[in-house]
Design an enzyme around this catalytic site. Structure first.
Site, PDB file in Angstrom:
ATOM      1  N   ALA A 100      21.216   2.005 -22.188  1.00  0.00           N
ATOM      2  CA  ALA A 100      21.926   2.358 -23.421  1.00  0.00           C
ATOM      3  C   ALA A 100      21.068   3.328 -24.224  1.00  0.00           C
ATOM      4  CB  ALA A 100      22.207   1.107 -24.239  1.00  0.00           C
ATOM      5  N   ILE A 141      14.295   5.137 -24.832  1.00  0.00           N
ATOM      6  CA  ILE A 141      14.500   6.495 -24.308  1.00  0.00           C
ATOM      7  C   ILE A 141      14.449   7.481 -25.471  1.00  0.00           C
ATOM      8  CG2 ILE A 141      16.178   8.010 -23.146  1.00  0.00           C
ATOM      9  CD1 ILE A 141      16.932   5.555 -21.405  1.00  0.00           C
ATOM     10  N   THR A 191      16.272   2.007 -28.204  1.00  0.00           N
ATOM     11  CA  THR A 191      15.402   3.019 -28.808  1.00  0.00           C
ATOM     12  C   THR A 191      14.330   3.591 -27.873  1.00  0.00           C
ATOM     13  OG1 THR A 191      14.265   1.097 -29.739  1.00  0.00           O
ATOM     14  CG2 THR A 191      15.626   2.387 -31.222  1.00  0.00           C
ATOM     15  N   LYS A 227      29.340   5.888 -25.632  1.00  0.00           N
ATOM     16  CA  LYS A 227      28.937   4.739 -26.451  1.00  0.00           C
ATOM     17  C   LYS A 227      29.126   5.084 -27.921  1.00  0.00           C
ATOM     18  CE  LYS A 227      24.809   2.143 -27.774  1.00  0.00           C
ATOM     19  NZ  LYS A 227      23.348   2.075 -27.692  1.00  0.00           N
TER      20      LYS A 227
HETATM   21  C1  LIG Z   1      14.222  -5.244 -20.328  1.00  0.00           C
HETATM   22  C2  LIG Z   1      14.255  -3.797 -20.677  1.00  0.00           C
HETATM   23  C3  LIG Z   1      15.459  -3.199 -21.062  1.00  0.00           C
HETATM   24  C4  LIG Z   1      15.484  -1.855 -21.443  1.00  0.00           C
HETATM   25  N1  LIG Z   1      16.649  -1.307 -21.892  1.00  0.00           N
HETATM   26  C5  LIG Z   1      16.634  -0.065 -22.420  1.00  0.00           C
HETATM   27  C6  LIG Z   1      17.800   0.511 -22.994  1.00  0.00           C
HETATM   28  O1  LIG Z   1      18.891  -0.052 -22.965  1.00  0.00           O
HETATM   29  N2  LIG Z   1      17.687   1.732 -23.561  1.00  0.00           N
HETATM   30  C7  LIG Z   1      16.503   2.419 -23.596  1.00  0.00           C
HETATM   31  O2  LIG Z   1      16.446   3.494 -24.190  1.00  0.00           O
HETATM   32  N3  LIG Z   1      15.415   1.914 -22.998  1.00  0.00           N
HETATM   33  C8  LIG Z   1      15.445   0.709 -22.437  1.00  0.00           C
HETATM   34  N4  LIG Z   1      14.314   0.202 -21.858  1.00  0.00           N
HETATM   35  C9  LIG Z   1      13.140   1.052 -21.724  1.00  0.00           C
HETATM   36  C10 LIG Z   1      13.345   2.002 -20.542  1.00  0.00           C
HETATM   37  O3  LIG Z   1      13.545   1.255 -19.360  1.00  0.00           O
HETATM   38  C11 LIG Z   1      12.168   2.925 -20.385  1.00  0.00           C
HETATM   39  O4  LIG Z   1      11.838   3.507 -21.608  1.00  0.00           O
HETATM   40  C12 LIG Z   1      12.483   4.041 -19.423  1.00  0.00           C
HETATM   41  O5  LIG Z   1      12.991   3.541 -18.227  1.00  0.00           O
HETATM   42  C13 LIG Z   1      11.258   4.877 -19.128  1.00  0.00           C
HETATM   43  O6  LIG Z   1      10.309   4.152 -18.457  1.00  0.00           O
HETATM   44  P1  LIG Z   1       8.949   4.871 -18.032  1.00  0.00           P
HETATM   45  O7  LIG Z   1       9.267   6.145 -17.331  1.00  0.00           O
HETATM   46  O8  LIG Z   1       8.043   4.946 -19.186  1.00  0.00           O
HETATM   47  O9  LIG Z   1       8.301   3.840 -17.004  1.00  0.00           O
HETATM   48  P2  LIG Z   1       8.732   3.489 -15.496  1.00  0.00           P
HETATM   49  O10 LIG Z   1      10.191   3.490 -15.303  1.00  0.00           O
HETATM   50  O11 LIG Z   1       7.981   2.230 -15.164  1.00  0.00           O
HETATM   51  O12 LIG Z   1       8.150   4.682 -14.641  1.00  0.00           O
HETATM   52  C14 LIG Z   1       6.781   4.797 -14.370  1.00  0.00           C
HETATM   53  C15 LIG Z   1       6.584   5.875 -13.328  1.00  0.00           C
HETATM   54  O13 LIG Z   1       5.205   6.045 -13.094  1.00  0.00           O
HETATM   55  C16 LIG Z   1       4.950   5.939 -11.710  1.00  0.00           C
HETATM   56  N5  LIG Z   1       3.639   5.328 -11.544  1.00  0.00           N
HETATM   57  C17 LIG Z   1       3.145   4.204 -12.122  1.00  0.00           C
HETATM   58  N6  LIG Z   1       1.896   3.968 -11.711  1.00  0.00           N
HETATM   59  C18 LIG Z   1       1.586   4.980 -10.876  1.00  0.00           C
HETATM   60  C19 LIG Z   1       0.434   5.305 -10.120  1.00  0.00           C
HETATM   61  N7  LIG Z   1      -0.661   4.552 -10.142  1.00  0.00           N
HETATM   62  N8  LIG Z   1       0.464   6.416  -9.352  1.00  0.00           N
HETATM   63  C20 LIG Z   1       1.563   7.210  -9.308  1.00  0.00           C
HETATM   64  N9  LIG Z   1       2.680   6.957  -9.993  1.00  0.00           N
HETATM   65  C21 LIG Z   1       2.684   5.849 -10.772  1.00  0.00           C
HETATM   66  C22 LIG Z   1       6.062   5.088 -11.144  1.00  0.00           C
HETATM   67  O14 LIG Z   1       6.250   5.347  -9.780  1.00  0.00           O
HETATM   68  C23 LIG Z   1       7.241   5.567 -11.991  1.00  0.00           C
HETATM   69  O15 LIG Z   1       7.778   6.740 -11.449  1.00  0.00           O
HETATM   70  C24 LIG Z   1      14.283  -1.110 -21.423  1.00  0.00           C
HETATM   71  C25 LIG Z   1      13.097  -1.690 -20.973  1.00  0.00           C
HETATM   72  C26 LIG Z   1      13.067  -3.023 -20.612  1.00  0.00           C
HETATM   73  C27 LIG Z   1      11.772  -3.633 -20.169  1.00  0.00           C
END
Ligand SMILES: Cc1cc2nc3c(=O)[nH]c(=O)nc-3n(C[C@H](O)[C@H](O)[C@H](O)COP(=O)(O)OP(=O)(O)OC[C@H]3O[C@@H](n4cnc5c(N)ncnc54)[C@H](O)[C@@H]3O)c2cc1C
Length: 494
Positions: free
Chosen positions: A33, A329, A327, A61
């Protein structure tokens, strides 16, 4: 998102971007979301809305429906839009409060087109004339964030970003400065760079594991620390809003996408076991589950510095606040925007990092206060968790905001922050915080005039909704609907 945003702004400027990610680790696989601002992110990248919606199975939405937050049985929608129009420069809600205090009680929701459209499962794009009902509102998307990441990967690669598959196992620091000089991959490759952006999720591979930046733990305010998530088959046409239902030990989300419904239970493990949370989630699904439930662990808070030396943490590596108002994203988007504005040269001026951190700190603080409002603006005391919130000491910034509202419906404006006054009105009024008074200027009109004007607004809002197409039909006609096998799901389970 970061690679896409930076490659769009800095292509042809002699900056090369390399994205390192690991299929073996994968992404977190939740996050569905969003807030309306994401539209401007996509627009800035020149992304066509229909292409994006088809690729990510997105629905529109109009807001979030909150159930059982004030008291059990309550429901209200926090819309992406204002209530009514200011009258003679006075915000509409003051007139509504005046009526309320004179015995004319009505739902504030009746004066919001996006709420009424959401309740009827209807949607159309805002019209061009802002003064018309049915034009003056915002909208966001509910989508599959893993598909969005794939979509933006293609976009970034087209813009010259080089994607390297591999696992980062170490960071080499320059002894004199402590800056990251290079990263070491498991496959033996070493990558040098001037600036490192840590998007490694909760691990914080560079910002924490290498630089030991430290984390501000906000669990005393937002103590929910676990979630269990599962997608299921949708029971009916996809609705243009997200639902957040309060539970005894947390809350449950329901997010309708084109091809499935996302569900999750965010909870505080002090008051419910993982098994019980999973059981409660699985027993309230609207259709058959499409994957095994996925367990997630987190600690609410943020890094002490989101920009430390030559590392900028964007996404979960920078901090996490529970997804009650979608929030995370958005905070990624804020981080990218601020980085683009303060993009460093090789001198890494301390003022750039300081300003970046100041801005991002404020963004996190504001979101924290707004999320906490949902837990404390409540009459619930039916479980340990709700009793905890009734007795907690709030951050001063939130106390001031609530006090100003409680006395005369006044909304202190923050210097910065994503949620504008109508959002605060939605939650405070929706959870039964009724001010004892209102802006005196609302008395300038006679009560009859106020009644007449508010009734007219209500009438035209309902009439506009009657002429709005069903959300599902609109998705189809607009060309945003993906052609896909209904059972395919990109949700990854553990
Ligand atoms: C329960 C829950 C519900 C959520 N719902 C929402 C929502 O409705 N709306 C919203 O805006 N946000 C939501 N979020 C947050 C959202 O999921 C994240 O902000 C978004 O997916 C971005 O995540 P990220 O890229 O920071 O981390 P991740 O998705 O964890 O990506 C990390 C990346 O780094 C890479 N990586 C990690 N370690 C290494 C390494 N050592 N070497 C190489 N690559 C590595 C992984 O392969 C991956 O590609 C939610 C989070 C949670 C926990």
């Amino acid at each position: 998102m970061t690679a896409a945003g930076l490659s769009n702004k800095y292509k042809d400027l002699g900056i090369s971007i390399e994205l390192v990610e690991s299929n073996q680790i994968g992404t977190i696989g939740v996050g569905e979301a969003t807030l309306p601002h994401i539209r401007f992110f996509n627009q800035a990248l020149g992304i066509d809305e229909r292409d994006f919606m088809r690729a990510t199975r997105a629905t529109f939405k109009l807001g979030i429906e909150f159930c059982d937050w004030g008291t059990i049985g309550d429901r209200y929608i926090h819309p992406f839009g204002d209530y009514g129009e200011p009258i003679n420069g006075v915000d509409f809600h003051h007139f509504w409060l005046r009526l309320w205090q004179n015995g004319h009680k009505s739902r504030l929701d009746d004066y919001s087109y996006p709420i009424l459209a959401a309740e009827s499962g209807k949607f159309q794009l805002p019209g061009p004339d802002n003064s018309e009902i049915g034009s003056n509102f915002g909208y966001a998307y509910q989508f599959d964030s893993s598909l969005y990441a794939k979509f933006l990967r293609t976009y970034s690669e087209t813009n010259g970003v080089v994607r390297t598959e591999g696992k980062v196992i170490d960071a080499i620091l320059t002894p004199e400065t402590g800056f990251v000089e290079s990263i070491q991959l498991e496959n033996g490759k070493r990558i040098e760079a001037d600036l490192f952006i840590d998007c490694s999720g909760f691990r914080g591979v560079l910002i924490e594991q290498a630089l030991e930046t430290g984390y501000d733990d906000w669990s005393q305010w937002l103590p929910c620390n676990r979630a269990v998530a599962v997608p299921c088959e949708a029971a009916g046409p996809s609705l243009p809003f997200t639902r957040a239902t309060a539970r005894d030990a947390g809350w449950q989300w329901r997010i309708p996408l084109q091809h499935r419904t996302g569900n999750g239970y965010v909870y505080w493990n002090e008051f419910i076991s993982d098994d019980e949370a999973t059981h409660q989630l699985m027993s309230t699904l609207e259709g058959p589950a499409l994957a095994d439930p996925k367990q997630l662990y987190f600690k609410t808070g943020k890094r002490r510095k989101l920009w430390n030396k030559n590392v900028v943490a964007i996404g979960l590596s920078g901090g996490f606040l529970e997804p009650l108002e979608s929030t995370s994203i958005h905070l990624i988007q804020e981080g990218i925007t601020a980085l683009i504005e303060m993009f460093p040269d090789q001198n890494f001026e301390a003022t750039d990092a300081a300003e970046y951190n100041r801005r991002m700190d404020l963004n996190f603080d504001r979101v924290r206060d707004f999320l906490l409002l949902h837990y404390v603006a409540t009459q619930r005391d039916d479980s340990e968790m709700w009793r905890y919130f009734r007795n907690m000491t709030l951050p001063d910034s939130l106390t001031e905001k609530i006090d100003a509202w409680n006395t005369r419906g006044y909304l202190l404006r923050y210097e910065q922050g994503v949620f504008l006054p109508p959002s605060w009105v939605a939650v405070m009024a929706g959870q039964n915080l009724m001010p004892t008074s209102y802006d005196l200027r609302a008395n300038k009109l006679s009560l009859e005039d106020v009644l007449r004007q508010t009734e007219a607004l209500k009438h035209s809002s309902y009439a506009a909704v009657a002429n709005t197409p069903d959300h599902a039909d609109f998705l189809d006609k607009y060309g945003a609907k993906a052609r896909f096998e209904p059972m395919t799901s990109s949700f990854s389970s553990v």
